[in-house]
Design a protein around this motif. Structure first.
Motif, PDB file in Angstrom:
ATOM      1  N   TRP A   1     -23.115  43.623  68.449  1.00  0.00           N
ATOM      2  CA  TRP A   1     -22.288  43.951  67.284  1.00  0.00           C
ATOM      3  C   TRP A   1     -20.860  43.438  67.412  1.00  0.00           C
ATOM      4  CZ3 TRP A   1     -21.986  44.393  62.487  1.00  0.00           C
ATOM      5  CH2 TRP A   1     -20.904  44.995  61.868  1.00  0.00           C
TER       6      TRP A   1
ATOM      7  N   GLN B   1     -23.057  33.628  53.841  1.00  0.00           N
ATOM      8  CA  GLN B   1     -24.410  34.184  53.866  1.00  0.00           C
ATOM      9  C   GLN B   1     -24.953  34.229  55.293  1.00  0.00           C
ATOM     10  OE1 GLN B   1     -26.062  35.539  51.147  1.00  0.00           O
ATOM     11  NE2 GLN B   1     -27.264  36.339  52.836  1.00  0.00           N
TER      12      GLN B   1
ATOM     13  N   ASP C   1     -26.736  41.661  59.620  1.00  0.00           N
ATOM     14  CA  ASP C   1     -27.963  42.420  59.350  1.00  0.00           C
ATOM     15  C   ASP C   1     -28.908  42.432  60.540  1.00  0.00           C
ATOM     16  OD1 ASP C   1     -27.236  43.166  56.787  1.00  0.00           O
ATOM     17  OD2 ASP C   1     -28.335  41.530  55.822  1.00  0.00           O
ATOM     18  N   ARG C   2     -28.961  41.338  61.287  1.00  0.00           N
ATOM     19  CA  ARG C   2     -29.903  41.205  62.397  1.00  0.00           C
ATOM     20  C   ARG C   2     -29.318  41.641  63.737  1.00  0.00           C
ATOM     21  NH1 ARG C   2     -30.726  36.052  59.909  1.00  0.00           N
ATOM     22  NH2 ARG C   2     -29.438  35.192  61.554  1.00  0.00           N
ATOM     23  N   SER C   3     -28.064  42.028  63.767  1.00  0.00           N
ATOM     24  CA  SER C   3     -27.407  42.291  65.043  1.00  0.00           C
ATOM     25  C   SER C   3     -27.871  43.602  65.675  1.00  0.00           C
ATOM     26  CB  SER C   3     -25.892  42.312  64.868  1.00  0.00           C
ATOM     27  OG  SER C   3     -25.497  43.438  64.114  1.00  0.00           O
TER      28      SER C   3
ATOM     29  N   LEU D   1     -23.332  37.131  57.073  1.00  0.00           N
ATOM     30  CA  LEU D   1     -23.926  38.390  56.624  1.00  0.00           C
ATOM     31  C   LEU D   1     -25.317  38.586  57.201  1.00  0.00           C
ATOM     32  CD1 LEU D   1     -22.796  38.436  52.890  1.00  0.00           C
ATOM     33  CD2 LEU D   1     -21.901  39.838  54.764  1.00  0.00           C
ATOM     34  N   ASP D   2     -26.097  37.528  57.270  1.00  0.00           N
ATOM     35  CA  ASP D   2     -27.429  37.607  57.870  1.00  0.00           C
ATOM     36  C   ASP D   2     -27.334  37.982  59.352  1.00  0.00           C
ATOM     37  OD1 ASP D   2     -28.561  36.951  55.444  1.00  0.00           O
ATOM     38  OD2 ASP D   2     -28.931  34.849  55.980  1.00  0.00           O
TER      39      ASP D   2
END
Length: 65
Positions: A31, A17, A24-26, A20-21
């Motif tokens: 990246w 998790q 999402d915030r990258s 994945l978070d």
């Protein structure tokens, strides 16, 4: 033994998790680093889940006795 396995799986779920978070915030600049970190996390989790699966098989066999 099963409670220990459950705790480890919960820990792994949290690591996934978090990865994945991070995705999402990258930003575009981050990246590549985030992607590599996610790949590393996936590899670690995959190996540990294989080990846990083996331990689960043993624990279930022992519970039948």
């Amino acid at each position: 033994e099963l409670e220990d396995l459950k705790a480890k799986l919960i820990d792994h779920r949290q690591k996934v998790q978090t990865a994945l978070d991070d995705i999402d915030r990258s930003s575009d600049q981050a990246w590549d680093d985030i992607q590599q970190g996610a790949k590393n996390t996936w590899s670690e989790i995959k190996v540990e889940c294989e080990r846990l699966n083996e331990k689960l098989d043993v624990a279930l066999k022992n519970s039948d006795k």
